[in-house]
Design a protein around this motif. Structure first.
Motif, PDB file in Angstrom:
ATOM      1  N   GLN A   1       6.667  10.051   1.225  1.00 33.04           N
ATOM      2  CA  GLN A   1       5.973   8.881   0.703  1.00 33.04           C
ATOM      3  C   GLN A   1       6.561   7.608   1.317  1.00 33.04           C
ATOM      4  OE1 GLN A   1       3.255   9.203  -1.510  1.00 33.04           O
ATOM      5  NE2 GLN A   1       3.597  11.300  -0.795  1.00 33.04           N
ATOM      6  N   VAL A   2       5.689   6.726   1.766  1.00 33.23           N
ATOM      7  CA  VAL A   2       6.113   5.463   2.361  1.00 33.23           C
ATOM      8  C   VAL A   2       5.279   4.329   1.771  1.00 33.23           C
ATOM      9  CG1 VAL A   2       6.924   6.502   4.513  1.00 33.23           C
ATOM     10  CG2 VAL A   2       4.528   5.761   4.316  1.00 33.23           C
ATOM     11  N   VAL A   3       5.682   3.118   2.093  1.00 30.81           N
ATOM     12  CA  VAL A   3       4.991   1.917   1.597  1.00 30.81           C
ATOM     13  C   VAL A   3       4.757   0.983   2.781  1.00 30.81           C
ATOM     14  CG1 VAL A   3       5.212  -0.149   0.171  1.00 30.81           C
ATOM     15  CG2 VAL A   3       5.949   2.071  -0.730  1.00 30.81           C
TER      16      VAL A   3
ATOM     17  N   VAL B   1       3.865  -6.941   9.266  1.00 32.34           N
ATOM     18  CA  VAL B   1       3.889  -5.710   8.468  1.00 32.34           C
ATOM     19  C   VAL B   1       5.273  -5.084   8.497  1.00 32.34           C
ATOM     20  CG1 VAL B   1       1.438  -5.212   8.851  1.00 32.34           C
ATOM     21  CG2 VAL B   1       3.150  -4.255  10.411  1.00 32.34           C
ATOM     22  N   ALA B   2       5.579  -4.332   7.456  1.00 38.70           N
ATOM     23  CA  ALA B   2       6.809  -3.546   7.389  1.00 38.70           C
ATOM     24  C   ALA B   2       6.496  -2.208   6.740  1.00 38.70           C
ATOM     25  CB  ALA B   2       7.873  -4.279   6.588  1.00 38.70           C
ATOM     26  N   LEU B   3       7.024  -1.143   7.336  1.00 38.28           N
ATOM     27  CA  LEU B   3       6.885   0.196   6.766  1.00 38.28           C
ATOM     28  C   LEU B   3       8.211   0.548   6.107  1.00 38.28           C
ATOM     29  CD1 LEU B   3       4.845   2.590   6.594  1.00 38.28           C
ATOM     30  CD2 LEU B   3       6.128   3.634   8.477  1.00 38.28           C
ATOM     31  N   LEU B   4       8.156   0.801   4.804  1.00 33.60           N
ATOM     32  CA  LEU B   4       9.358   1.041   4.014  1.00 33.60           C
ATOM     33  C   LEU B   4       9.346   2.447   3.441  1.00 33.60           C
ATOM     34  CD1 LEU B   4       9.146  -2.282   1.967  1.00 33.60           C
ATOM     35  CD2 LEU B   4      10.370  -1.925   4.124  1.00 33.60           C
ATOM     36  N   GLU B   5      10.534   2.984   3.215  1.00 28.20           N
ATOM     37  CA  GLU B   5      10.587   4.274   2.538  1.00 28.20           C
ATOM     38  C   GLU B   5      10.085   4.119   1.115  1.00 28.20           C
ATOM     39  OE1 GLU B   5      14.391   5.970   1.576  1.00 28.20           O
ATOM     40  OE2 GLU B   5      15.341   3.999   1.418  1.00 28.20           O
ATOM     41  N   GLY B   6       9.510   5.164   0.574  1.00 26.86           N
ATOM     42  CA  GLY B   6       9.062   5.120  -0.811  1.00 26.86           C
ATOM     43  C   GLY B   6      10.214   5.402  -1.755  1.00 26.86           C
TER      44      GLY B   6
ATOM     45  N   LEU C   1       0.830  -1.209   0.000  1.00 28.97           N
ATOM     46  CA  LEU C   1       0.000   0.000   0.000  1.00 28.97           C
ATOM     47  C   LEU C   1       0.861   1.254   0.000  1.00 28.97           C
ATOM     48  CD1 LEU C   1      -3.036   1.082   0.622  1.00 28.97           C
ATOM     49  CD2 LEU C   1      -2.221   1.204   2.982  1.00 28.97           C
ATOM     50  N   ARG C   2       0.538   2.184  -0.886  1.00 25.58           N
ATOM     51  CA  ARG C   2       1.173   3.503  -0.828  1.00 25.58           C
ATOM     52  C   ARG C   2       0.575   4.307   0.323  1.00 25.58           C
ATOM     53  NH1 ARG C   2       0.534   2.661  -6.408  1.00 25.58           N
ATOM     54  NH2 ARG C   2       2.499   2.739  -7.608  1.00 25.58           N
ATOM     55  N   ALA C   3       1.399   5.148   0.946  1.00 20.43           N
ATOM     56  CA  ALA C   3       0.916   5.972   2.051  1.00 20.43           C
ATOM     57  C   ALA C   3       1.770   7.228   2.152  1.00 20.43           C
ATOM     58  CB  ALA C   3       0.959   5.185   3.361  1.00 20.43           C
ATOM     59  N   THR C   4       1.286   8.189   2.928  1.00 22.20           N
ATOM     60  CA  THR C   4       1.991   9.451   3.126  1.00 22.20           C
ATOM     61  C   THR C   4       2.075   9.752   4.616  1.00 22.20           C
ATOM     62  OG1 THR C   4       1.075  10.269   1.042  1.00 22.20           O
ATOM     63  CG2 THR C   4       2.064  11.894   2.526  1.00 22.20           C
TER      64      THR C   4
END
Length: 303
Positions: A64-66, A103-108, A55-58
């Protein structure tokens, strides 16, 4: 509230049955919890969803993160571990992760254009070599990444499954034997076992900024560095010419720029083709011929 595409739910059902459907249907609540915990606003999922929900996110600062969520939590945990080990070597940065949530939050990666968009094959291979050169390192002590023998275990399963059939085995026996001989030799003669990406191909190398390229989606395998060329060699295999010539040009480029042994690359390719065929049979499909074609193409470099 994020709407989960029906096509993705169907895919999870194909892969994981009713448990996969239940996991998919619970994703909106998980995403909402992650948004609160990790401070982001959900945008839209990527269009090419397959094994994971991405999922794209802000974030509140506009970055921008993923968010990547996986039913296979252990696999995602291993991916996060590899990315953290590759920190500073050209891999995407892990901002946060939770193994229990999967889950993992990654840099965009901006603009995030994959290497596959570069149709000049020589240029694309040059970029691959630059990424490849800075990526690999010795595995962390006590790491739980699979060995090369474990990665190729489907060939052993194939042998066990068809051991009583002899003349009726689906795959050509000579190619299975060749693959086994290559594997035995390659594993025995690997001078240095490194932490490999395991799936290093065009679409897992993204442009980040004007000139920088970054790596995503590592699998994490311990083994011979030559093996990490193979998946790139299998993708877009006829770009710029026939498959055999493209393979020959790419291997020559890698040999020249990276100092790799073309014979070891070819031997890994022989084994990888048979592995592909074994995976195909395990999936209940009979179109194993592509795997054997891969093996035959690489074997020409051993003549």
């Amino acid at each position: 509230m994020i709407v989960i595409p029906d096509t993705f739910i169907k895919r999870m059902h194909e892969l994981h049955g009713e448990l996969g459907v239940a996991w998919s249907e619970a994703l909106p609540r998980l995403i909402a919890d992650c948004a609160s915990r990790f401070d982001f606003s959900p945008q839209a999922p990527f269009s090419n969803l397959s094994y994971n929900f991405v999922l794209r996110a802000t974030r509140s600062d506009g970055k921008q993160v993923v968010l990547k969520s996986s039913f296979m939590k252990e696999e995602l945990s291993r991916e996060v571990s590899v990315l953290r080990a590759y920190e500073g070597r050209g891999a995407i940065h892990v901002l946060d992760a939770d193994e229990e949530w999967g889950v993992a939050l990654l840099e965009g990666a901006e603009p995030g254009i994959p290497l596959s968009t570069i149709e000049n094959d020589a240029l694309a291979t040059d970029i691959f070599c630059e990424v490849f050169r800075r990526l690999h390192l010795s595995p962390p002590t006590g790491s739980l990444y699979p060995s090369m023998k474990q990665h190729f275990v489907a060939i052993e399963r194939y042998r066990e499954r068809f051991k009583d059939m002899k003349d009726d085995m689906p795959l050509p026996p000579s190619w299975v034997e060749n693959a086994e001989e290559c594997l035995e030799y390659l594993i025995a003669t690997t001078n240095e076992n490194l932490l490999l990406h395991g799936d290093l191909h065009h679409d897992n190398i993204l442009r980040q900024g004007e000139e920088k390229w970054t790596v995503i989606d590592p699998k994490g395998i311990i083994g011979d560095i030559h093996f990490d060329t193979i998946q790139y060699l299998l993708n877009y295999e006829d770009r710029g010419g026939d498959c055999e010539q493209v393979l020959r040009d790419r291997i020559a480029n890698m040999t020249d720029r990276l100092g790799l042994d073309p014979r070891r690359i070819a031997m890994w390719g022989v084994a990888r083709g048979v592995l592909e065929a074994c995976w195909t049979i395990e999936d209940g499909e009979m179109d194993w011929h592509r795997g054997i074609q891969i093996t035959e193409r690489f074997a020409k470099f051993l003549d």
